[in-house]
Motif scaffolding. Structure first.
Motif, mmCIF file in Angstrom:
data_model
loop_
_atom_site.group_PDB
_atom_site.id
_atom_site.type_symbol
_atom_site.label_atom_id
_atom_site.label_comp_id
_atom_site.label_asym_id
_atom_site.label_seq_id
_atom_site.Cartn_x
_atom_site.Cartn_y
_atom_site.Cartn_z
ATOM 1 N N HIS A 112 -19.086 76.504 40.046
ATOM 2 C CA HIS A 112 -18.155 75.401 40.235
ATOM 3 C C HIS A 112 -18.775 74.271 41.041
ATOM 4 C CE1 HIS A 112 -14.834 77.240 38.231
ATOM 5 N NE2 HIS A 112 -14.756 78.279 39.083
ATOM 6 N N LYS A 113 -19.534 74.621 42.063
ATOM 7 C CA LYS A 113 -20.190 73.588 42.868
ATOM 8 C C LYS A 113 -21.187 72.797 42.029
ATOM 9 C CE LYS A 113 -19.820 75.742 47.433
ATOM 10 N NZ LYS A 113 -20.574 76.323 48.583
ATOM 11 N N GLY A 114 -21.959 73.500 41.199
ATOM 12 C CA GLY A 114 -22.918 72.813 40.342
ATOM 13 C C GLY A 114 -22.230 71.889 39.352
ATOM 14 N N ALA A 115 -21.080 72.331 38.808
ATOM 15 C CA ALA A 115 -20.322 71.497 37.871
ATOM 16 C C ALA A 115 -19.799 70.244 38.565
ATOM 17 C CB ALA A 115 -19.174 72.307 37.274
ATOM 18 N N LYS A 116 -19.347 70.390 39.805
ATOM 19 C CA LYS A 116 -18.858 69.239 40.554
ATOM 20 C C LYS A 116 -19.981 68.240 40.817
ATOM 21 C CE LYS A 116 -14.998 71.499 42.907
ATOM 22 N NZ LYS A 116 -14.436 71.901 44.218
ATOM 23 N N ARG A 117 -21.181 68.771 41.151
ATOM 24 C CA ARG A 117 -22.312 67.875 41.401
ATOM 25 C C ARG A 117 -22.668 67.091 40.141
ATOM 26 N NH1 ARG A 117 -24.658 72.561 43.948
ATOM 27 N NH2 ARG A 117 -24.397 72.473 46.230
ATOM 28 N N ARG A 118 -22.697 67.803 38.996
ATOM 29 C CA ARG A 118 -23.037 67.125 37.742
ATOM 30 C C ARG A 118 -21.986 66.064 37.385
ATOM 31 N NH1 ARG A 118 -24.679 72.434 36.464
ATOM 32 N NH2 ARG A 118 -22.647 72.891 35.504
ATOM 33 N N ALA A 119 -20.717 66.400 37.615
ATOM 34 C CA ALA A 119 -19.649 65.435 37.341
ATOM 35 C C ALA A 119 -19.767 64.215 38.255
ATOM 36 C CB ALA A 119 -18.281 66.093 37.514
ATOM 37 N N PHE A 120 -20.102 64.478 39.532
ATOM 38 C CA PHE A 120 -20.272 63.378 40.484
ATOM 39 C C PHE A 120 -21.433 62.479 40.068
ATOM 40 C CE2 PHE A 120 -22.357 61.665 44.279
ATOM 41 C CZ PHE A 120 -21.311 60.920 44.816
ATOM 42 N N ARG A 121 -22.543 63.091 39.621
ATOM 43 C CA ARG A 121 -23.700 62.302 39.184
ATOM 44 C C ARG A 121 -23.342 61.445 37.975
ATOM 45 N NH1 ARG A 121 -26.668 67.340 39.733
ATOM 46 N NH2 ARG A 121 -27.745 67.410 41.760
ATOM 47 N N ARG A 122 -22.573 62.005 37.041
ATOM 48 C CA ARG A 122 -22.178 61.247 35.850
ATOM 49 C C ARG A 122 -21.322 60.033 36.237
ATOM 50 N NH1 ARG A 122 -20.824 66.513 33.670
ATOM 51 N NH2 ARG A 122 -22.520 67.322 32.355
ATOM 52 N N VAL A 123 -20.352 60.280 37.116
ATOM 53 C CA VAL A 123 -19.478 59.178 37.562
ATOM 54 C C VAL A 123 -20.283 58.116 38.286
ATOM 55 C CG1 VAL A 123 -17.560 58.554 39.083
ATOM 56 C CG2 VAL A 123 -17.426 60.627 37.683
ATOM 57 N N PHE A 124 -21.194 58.576 39.157
ATOM 58 C CA PHE A 124 -22.026 57.630 39.907
ATOM 59 C C PHE A 124 -22.898 56.803 38.967
ATOM 60 C CE2 PHE A 124 -25.968 56.606 42.174
ATOM 61 C CZ PHE A 124 -25.452 55.850 43.224
ATOM 62 N N CYS A 125 -23.502 57.459 37.981
ATOM 63 C CA CYS A 125 -24.355 56.748 37.023
ATOM 64 C C CYS A 125 -23.547 55.748 36.204
ATOM 65 C CB CYS A 125 -25.047 57.746 36.096
ATOM 66 S SG CYS A 125 -26.308 58.749 36.915
ATOM 67 N N CYS A 126 -22.332 56.147 35.827
ATOM 68 C CA CYS A 126 -21.474 55.235 35.059
ATOM 69 C C CYS A 126 -21.129 53.994 35.879
ATOM 70 C CB CYS A 126 -20.192 55.948 34.629
ATOM 71 S SG CYS A 126 -20.448 57.208 33.347
ATOM 72 N N ILE A 127 -20.832 54.197 37.166
ATOM 73 C CA ILE A 127 -20.505 53.055 38.033
ATOM 74 C C ILE A 127 -21.705 52.127 38.172
ATOM 75 C CG2 ILE A 127 -19.902 52.383 40.388
ATOM 76 C CD1 ILE A 127 -18.205 54.921 40.560
ATOM 77 N N VAL A 128 -22.893 52.720 38.388
ATOM 78 C CA VAL A 128 -24.106 51.906 38.531
ATOM 79 C C VAL A 128 -24.382 51.116 37.262
ATOM 80 C CG1 VAL A 128 -26.606 52.004 38.826
ATOM 81 C CG2 VAL A 128 -25.127 53.396 40.296
ATOM 82 N N VAL A 129 -24.265 51.765 36.116
ATOM 83 C CA VAL A 129 -24.506 51.080 34.834
ATOM 84 C C VAL A 129 -23.497 49.957 34.632
ATOM 85 C CG1 VAL A 129 -24.461 51.362 32.331
ATOM 86 C CG2 VAL A 129 -25.619 53.068 33.751
ATOM 87 N N PHE A 130 -22.233 50.228 34.956
ATOM 88 C CA PHE A 130 -21.191 49.204 34.806
ATOM 89 C C PHE A 130 -21.481 47.991 35.687
ATOM 90 C CE2 PHE A 130 -17.208 47.383 36.391
ATOM 91 C CZ PHE A 130 -16.685 46.903 35.195
ATOM 92 N N LEU A 131 -21.812 48.249 36.951
ATOM 93 C CA LEU A 131 -22.123 47.148 37.850
ATOM 94 C C LEU A 131 -23.352 46.375 37.389
ATOM 95 C CD1 LEU A 131 -21.478 48.820 41.334
ATOM 96 C CD2 LEU A 131 -20.016 47.186 40.115
ATOM 97 N N PHE A 132 -24.334 47.081 36.866
ATOM 98 C CA PHE A 132 -25.540 46.419 36.362
ATOM 99 C C PHE A 132 -25.209 45.506 35.188
ATOM 100 C CE2 PHE A 132 -29.177 46.403 33.428
ATOM 101 C CZ PHE A 132 -30.137 45.822 34.242
ATOM 102 N N ILE A 133 -24.361 46.006 34.274
ATOM 103 C CA ILE A 133 -23.971 45.197 33.115
ATOM 104 C C ILE A 133 -23.208 43.951 33.558
ATOM 105 C CG2 ILE A 133 -22.525 45.147 31.045
ATOM 106 C CD1 ILE A 133 -23.194 48.105 30.643
ATOM 107 N N VAL A 134 -22.289 44.127 34.517
ATOM 108 C CA VAL A 134 -21.525 42.978 35.023
ATOM 109 C C VAL A 134 -22.458 41.957 35.664
ATOM 110 C CG1 VAL A 134 -19.813 42.258 36.735
ATOM 111 C CG2 VAL A 134 -19.385 44.263 35.318
ATOM 112 N N LEU A 135 -23.400 42.428 36.482
ATOM 113 C CA LEU A 135 -24.335 41.539 37.157
ATOM 114 C C LEU A 135 -25.202 40.780 36.151
ATOM 115 C CD1 LEU A 135 -25.595 40.473 39.762
ATOM 116 C CD2 LEU A 135 -27.106 42.449 39.769
ATOM 117 N N VAL A 136 -25.720 41.493 35.148
ATOM 118 C CA VAL A 136 -26.544 40.845 34.128
ATOM 119 C C VAL A 136 -25.731 39.807 33.355
ATOM 120 C CG1 VAL A 136 -27.789 41.218 31.969
ATOM 121 C CG2 VAL A 136 -28.159 42.759 33.902
ATOM 122 N N THR A 137 -24.476 40.127 33.056
ATOM 123 C CA THR A 137 -23.609 39.187 32.341
ATOM 124 C C THR A 137 -23.389 37.915 33.144
ATOM 125 O OG1 THR A 137 -22.469 41.028 31.257
ATOM 126 C CG2 THR A 137 -21.365 38.893 31.237
#
Length: 210
Positions: free
Chosen positions: A9-34
């Motif tokens: 369960h801890k490993g699943a939470k870490r992977r989910a957290f990494r996915r959310v974090f990566c999605c936020i970073v990608v979103f912010l990057f796209i907004v900044l580039v736009t």
């Protein structure tokens, strides 16, 4: 068995957290580039200012190291952008002599300037018995004896840029307009009104920093 499930369960939470974090970073990057792409395409240019004239109602040394002044200045501003509007917020104008402020600040009403539009402001700026540094007071006497006094009309405030429905944050605006006025011999000025006021045509482009 319970320990393995807990670790799972801890490993699943870490992977989910990494996915959310990566999605936020990608979103912010796209907004900044736009935003950067839009900014580069529109190429925002800072407004231009011109000091048209200065009317001198008073420029007198009342007592040693004190100066009484009363000016009316005419400033024109232009928004050179085709797709960007400009909001002028909290603008104020004043006059300096030899880098020392000799008038109080006069507020300029907030306004919006559309694409390629002009604005004209004619505020009064004055100061009653404003203390002046002794070396500037001596310099003023010398300048008046020579027939020319160099002053600087300044405008400070904040601006915001408007692109479509988007309005940027506030940016500091600094405008500096140099002007020579011949107080000693009034041959370059025109008498106006009944108070011996003298109007000097300047038509001087100002430096603008944002």
């Amino acid at each position: 068995m319970s320990m393995k499930e807990c670790d799972h369960h801890k490993g699943a939470k870490r992977r989910a957290f990494r996915r959310v974090f990566c999605c936020i970073v990608v979103f912010l990057f796209i907004v900044l580039v736009t935003i950067l792409l839009i900014w580069a395409i529109l190429r925002p240019t800072k407004p231009t200012f011109i000091l048209q004239d200065v009317t001198v109602y008073a420029f007198n040394a009342t007592v040693p190291n004190f100066l009484t002044t009363n000016f009316q200045v005419t400033l024109t501003s232009r928004n050179p952008n085709e797709h960007i509007g400009v909001y002028y917020d909290r603008l104020s104008t004043y006059v300096t002599y030899r880098s020392q402020q000799v008038t109080y600040r006069t507020a300029i009403p907030p306004s919006y300037q559309g694409h390629k539009e002009f604005d004209v402001w004619s505020p009064f700026v004055s100061g009653n018995s404003v203390p002046v540094a002794p070396f500037n007071f001596v310099g003023l006497g010398q300048d008046q004896a020579n027939g020319n006094v160099f002053i600087t009309v300044k405008v400070d405030g904040r601006v915001r840029w408007k692109v479509g429905a988007f309005v940027s944050g506030r940016y500091h605006l600094y405008v500096r307009c140099p002007a020579y006025i011949s107080l000693g011999s009034r041959g370059n000025g025109v008498f106006v009104g009944e108070n011996n006021a003298v109007k000097y045509q300047v038509v001087q482009r100002c430096s603008v920093s944002v």
